[in-house]
Design a protein around this motif. Structure first.
Motif, mmCIF file in Angstrom:
data_model
loop_
_atom_site.group_PDB
_atom_site.id
_atom_site.type_symbol
_atom_site.label_atom_id
_atom_site.label_comp_id
_atom_site.label_asym_id
_atom_site.label_seq_id
_atom_site.Cartn_x
_atom_site.Cartn_y
_atom_site.Cartn_z
ATOM 1 N N GLN A 1 -7.171 9.672 4.018
ATOM 2 C CA GLN A 1 -6.006 9.958 3.004
ATOM 3 C C GLN A 1 -5.992 9.002 1.848
ATOM 4 O OE1 GLN A 1 -2.708 7.511 5.006
ATOM 5 N NE2 GLN A 1 -1.265 8.816 4.604
ATOM 6 N N VAL A 2 -5.251 9.335 0.710
ATOM 7 C CA VAL A 2 -5.160 8.688 -0.373
ATOM 8 C C VAL A 2 -4.383 7.546 -0.230
ATOM 9 C CG1 VAL A 2 -4.436 8.914 -2.919
ATOM 10 C CG2 VAL A 2 -5.509 10.844 -1.680
ATOM 11 N N ARG A 3 -4.856 6.347 -0.564
ATOM 12 C CA ARG A 3 -3.985 5.148 -0.586
ATOM 13 C C ARG A 3 -4.041 4.305 -1.723
ATOM 14 N NH1 ARG A 3 -6.792 5.372 4.412
ATOM 15 N NH2 ARG A 3 -5.450 5.795 6.221
ATOM 16 N N HIS A 4 -2.978 3.503 -2.157
ATOM 17 C CA HIS A 4 -3.218 2.836 -3.412
ATOM 18 C C HIS A 4 -2.706 1.440 -3.267
ATOM 19 C CE1 HIS A 4 -4.026 6.460 -5.564
ATOM 20 N NE2 HIS A 4 -3.081 6.914 -5.438
ATOM 21 N N LEU A 5 -3.123 0.354 -3.322
ATOM 22 C CA LEU A 5 -2.723 -1.007 -3.316
ATOM 23 C C LEU A 5 -2.160 -1.384 -4.693
ATOM 24 C CD1 LEU A 5 -2.162 -3.933 -1.946
ATOM 25 C CD2 LEU A 5 -4.503 -4.213 -2.812
ATOM 26 N N ASP B 1 -3.322 -4.470 7.154
ATOM 27 C CA ASP B 1 -1.920 -4.474 7.853
ATOM 28 C C ASP B 1 -1.327 -3.100 7.609
ATOM 29 O OD1 ASP B 1 -2.390 -6.908 9.143
ATOM 30 O OD2 ASP B 1 -0.963 -7.806 7.770
ATOM 31 N N GLU B 2 -1.269 -2.379 6.238
ATOM 32 C CA GLU B 2 -0.421 -1.470 5.733
ATOM 33 C C GLU B 2 -1.623 -0.299 5.771
ATOM 34 O OE1 GLU B 2 1.752 -2.122 2.464
ATOM 35 O OE2 GLU B 2 2.309 -4.070 3.047
ATOM 36 N N HIS B 3 -2.630 -0.424 6.152
ATOM 37 C CA HIS B 3 -3.791 0.815 6.049
ATOM 38 C C HIS B 3 -3.055 1.977 7.078
ATOM 39 C CE1 HIS B 3 -7.109 3.450 7.271
ATOM 40 N NE2 HIS B 3 -7.658 2.786 6.249
ATOM 41 N N ASP B 4 -2.518 1.842 8.096
ATOM 42 C CA ASP B 4 -2.170 2.982 8.939
ATOM 43 C C ASP B 4 -0.633 3.396 8.597
ATOM 44 O OD1 ASP B 4 -4.792 3.412 9.965
ATOM 45 O OD2 ASP B 4 -4.300 2.026 11.517
ATOM 46 N N ASN B 5 -0.119 2.645 7.848
ATOM 47 C CA ASN B 5 1.306 2.931 7.618
ATOM 48 C C ASN B 5 1.711 2.553 6.164
ATOM 49 O OD1 ASN B 5 4.015 3.401 8.491
ATOM 50 N ND2 ASN B 5 4.656 1.419 8.753
ATOM 51 N N PRO B 6 1.162 3.221 5.315
ATOM 52 C CA PRO B 6 1.473 2.997 3.845
ATOM 53 C C PRO B 6 2.586 3.627 3.504
ATOM 54 C CG PRO B 6 0.070 4.603 4.212
ATOM 55 C CD PRO B 6 0.172 4.216 5.547
ATOM 56 N N THR B 7 3.460 3.110 2.542
ATOM 57 C CA THR B 7 4.806 3.607 2.007
ATOM 58 C C THR B 7 4.599 5.239 1.409
ATOM 59 O OG1 THR B 7 5.844 1.546 1.629
ATOM 60 C CG2 THR B 7 6.798 3.473 0.496
ATOM 61 N N VAL C 1 0.894 -1.103 0.094
ATOM 62 C CA VAL C 1 -0.015 0.038 -0.014
ATOM 63 C C VAL C 1 0.828 1.334 0.096
ATOM 64 C CG1 VAL C 1 -2.003 1.148 1.208
ATOM 65 C CG2 VAL C 1 -1.832 -1.318 1.218
ATOM 66 N N TYR C 2 0.466 2.383 -0.805
ATOM 67 C CA TYR C 2 1.169 3.398 -0.938
ATOM 68 C C TYR C 2 0.257 4.695 -0.779
ATOM 69 C CZ TYR C 2 4.483 0.274 -2.871
ATOM 70 O OH TYR C 2 5.493 -0.821 -3.195
ATOM 71 N N THR C 3 1.039 5.819 -0.403
ATOM 72 C CA THR C 3 0.163 6.875 -0.457
ATOM 73 C C THR C 3 1.391 8.081 -0.840
ATOM 74 O OG1 THR C 3 -1.028 8.470 0.937
ATOM 75 C CG2 THR C 3 0.910 7.857 1.823
ATOM 76 N N VAL C 4 0.737 9.220 -1.111
ATOM 77 C CA VAL C 4 1.542 10.379 -1.887
ATOM 78 C C VAL C 4 1.567 11.679 -1.116
ATOM 79 C CG1 VAL C 4 1.986 11.660 -4.034
ATOM 80 C CG2 VAL C 4 1.015 9.331 -3.999
#
Length: 447
Positions: free
Chosen positions: A290-294, A428-434, A276-279
């Motif tokens: 928050q913007v999130r992408h898998l 798992d990565e929802h609150d801590n995306p790259t 999962v990533y954010t910008v």
């Protein structure tokens, strides 16, 4: 060591051109008709006929006109599709101007907050320059629309209709961006002068008051409470009294936005799949979603899109619509123009190479409403656009599967269609995306 172009170089290039087969005929065709017309492949018209084995009927298309709100139109289209069937409404739309108002108001606050947060950085710093380049604009992404709905709800289009400035947004954008840059000057100076936090907050509130004023003048005042009247296709009259934007959304739309997640296909080395990533700096509502992408492989990406279509749900998606497409014919196909063959040059790049080298990114959002499966494999896709009913097939486009592979970057899928393993990654990565850089191509806004 640099090397200048010599007369010998030019003579050699001219000789090589003269030796090309049919060079004069090709030169005449390109010079008189343009590169695209001279390389148009008529076979694409035959291959891209609008027939699909899986198809969701969605009615007439909407029209964003001279504005960059495709992401908003596309998202609201996915929400109106089941609603218009449920209520037996033809030509029904949700108000794009309502969400547009709050988007511009929230983006202004987002900009001012980040100006304050970066005020200790010098002008010329890349992050500061990035902010000042476009304080706000029409474009956006799926999660940004969700953040607006979660805070402000929705209303029918006839409750807050379009205005000149919503449909033709350049004057408003120019005026608002000038005002916000002026505000940035003042806020940066206040920080430099070591003004108190209360003084800075008061200055920002005054600025937002003025932004609100501009938006009411240009877009109208958003309703707080309203009565909604409509007559369904059976000629039955209905009246819903005392609605609020949030109660309207809950009663008539009711989509659980937390269940709908953004998937991307970015096959670049810096973004391993199944994470999962954010910008950084990407968003609109301070304190909102928050913007999130898998990021998924193209095979998983397409398989999930097909699953959702087969379940009768349309799919919001983001792509680079200007690449190898015939807008008037409504064809998105890697073979629609054979430009490389016409000019006798190799123009091929991988999807990752295009992303890494600035050749492509998401520019436009639309809705996938169908797919043609042959032996279980997709060959072409039906696309609902928001450019009115003149282009394409009454506003619908046909997208080849090869074009999907190369130029589709984002889809929104209900997480119930994801495997258990992928659902675990999301949780798992929802609150801590790259966190990606602000200028990463996955942070591009659809217009």
């Amino acid at each position: 060591m640099s090397k200048e172009i010599t007369s010998a170089n030019i003579e050699k290039f001219a000789q090589d051109f003269a030796e090309l087969p049919k060079s004069n005929a090709t030169a005449n065709a390109v010079a008189h008709n343009g590169i695209l017309a001279a390389s148009r492949n008529i076979a694409a018209d035959v291959a891209m006929t609008p027939n699909f084995s899986v198809e969701i009927q969605t009615g007439d298309v909407a029209n964003q006109k001279q504005s960059g709100r495709c992401w908003m139109f596309a998202a609201l289209n996915t929400m109106r599709h089941p609603l218009q069937d449920q209520l037996k409404l033809k030509g029904f739309e949700l108000s794009q101007n309502y969400t547009n108002f709050w988007d511009k108001f929230e983006k202004s606050n987002w900009f001012l907050e980040h100006v304050i947060a970066t005020a200790d950085l010098p002008l010329g710093d890349r992050k500061v320059d990035f902010l000042l380049a476009t304080p706000q604009q029409d474009g956006g992404q799926w999660d940004m629309l969700c953040a607006l709905i979660e805070k402000y709800g929705l209303v029918p289009k006839d409750v807050m209709p379009e205005t000149y400035n919503s449909s033709k947004s350049s004057e408003l954008n120019t005026t608002l961006n000038t005002k916000l840059r002026k505000d940035a000057v003042e806020l940066r100076q206040l920080v430099a002068d070591k003004a108190t936090a209360d003084a800075i907050a008061a200055a920002k509130d005054k600025m937002l008051n003025e932004v609100y004023r501009i938006l009411v003048f240009t877009l109208g005042k958003p309703p707080v409470q309203f009565d909604w009247e409509y007559t369904d296709s059976d000629k039955v009259y209905h009246r819903e009294a005392g609605l609020t934007p949030k109660s309207f959304y809950e009663k008539f739309v009711g989509l659980d936005l937390e269940d709908h997640i953004s998937l991307i296909n970015s096959p670049t080395a810096d973004k391993p799949f199944n994470h999962v990533y954010t910008v950084d700096l990407l968003g609109n509502v301070v304190g909102g979603r928050q913007v999130r992408h898998l990021n998924l492989s193209i095979d998983d990406f397409k398989a999930l899109t097909i699953k959702q279509l087969q379940a009768g749900e349309t799919v919001w998606f983001g792509s680079d619509v200007g690449k190898i497409s015939d807008r008037q014919a409504g064809i998105l196909d890697t073979e629609v123009y054979q430009t490389g063959e016409t000019l006798d040059v190799d123009l091929s790049m991988t999807k990752a190479e295009r992303l890494d080298h600035g050749e492509s990114l998401m520019t436009h959002a639309m809705v996938i409403t169908g797919v043609d499966l042959v032996n279980g494999q997709p060959t072409k896709w039906k696309v609902e656009n928001s450019w009115g009913d003149k282009p394409g097939f009454k506003g619908y486009f046909v997208m080849s599967d090869a074009w999907f592979d190369e130029f589709v970057y984002q889809v929104v899928i209900d997480k119930k269609f994801l495997s258990a393993d992928l659902q675990k990654v999301v949780a798992d990565e929802h609150d801590n995306p790259t966190v990606l850089k602000p200028w990463d191509p996955m942070g591009a806004l659809a217009l």
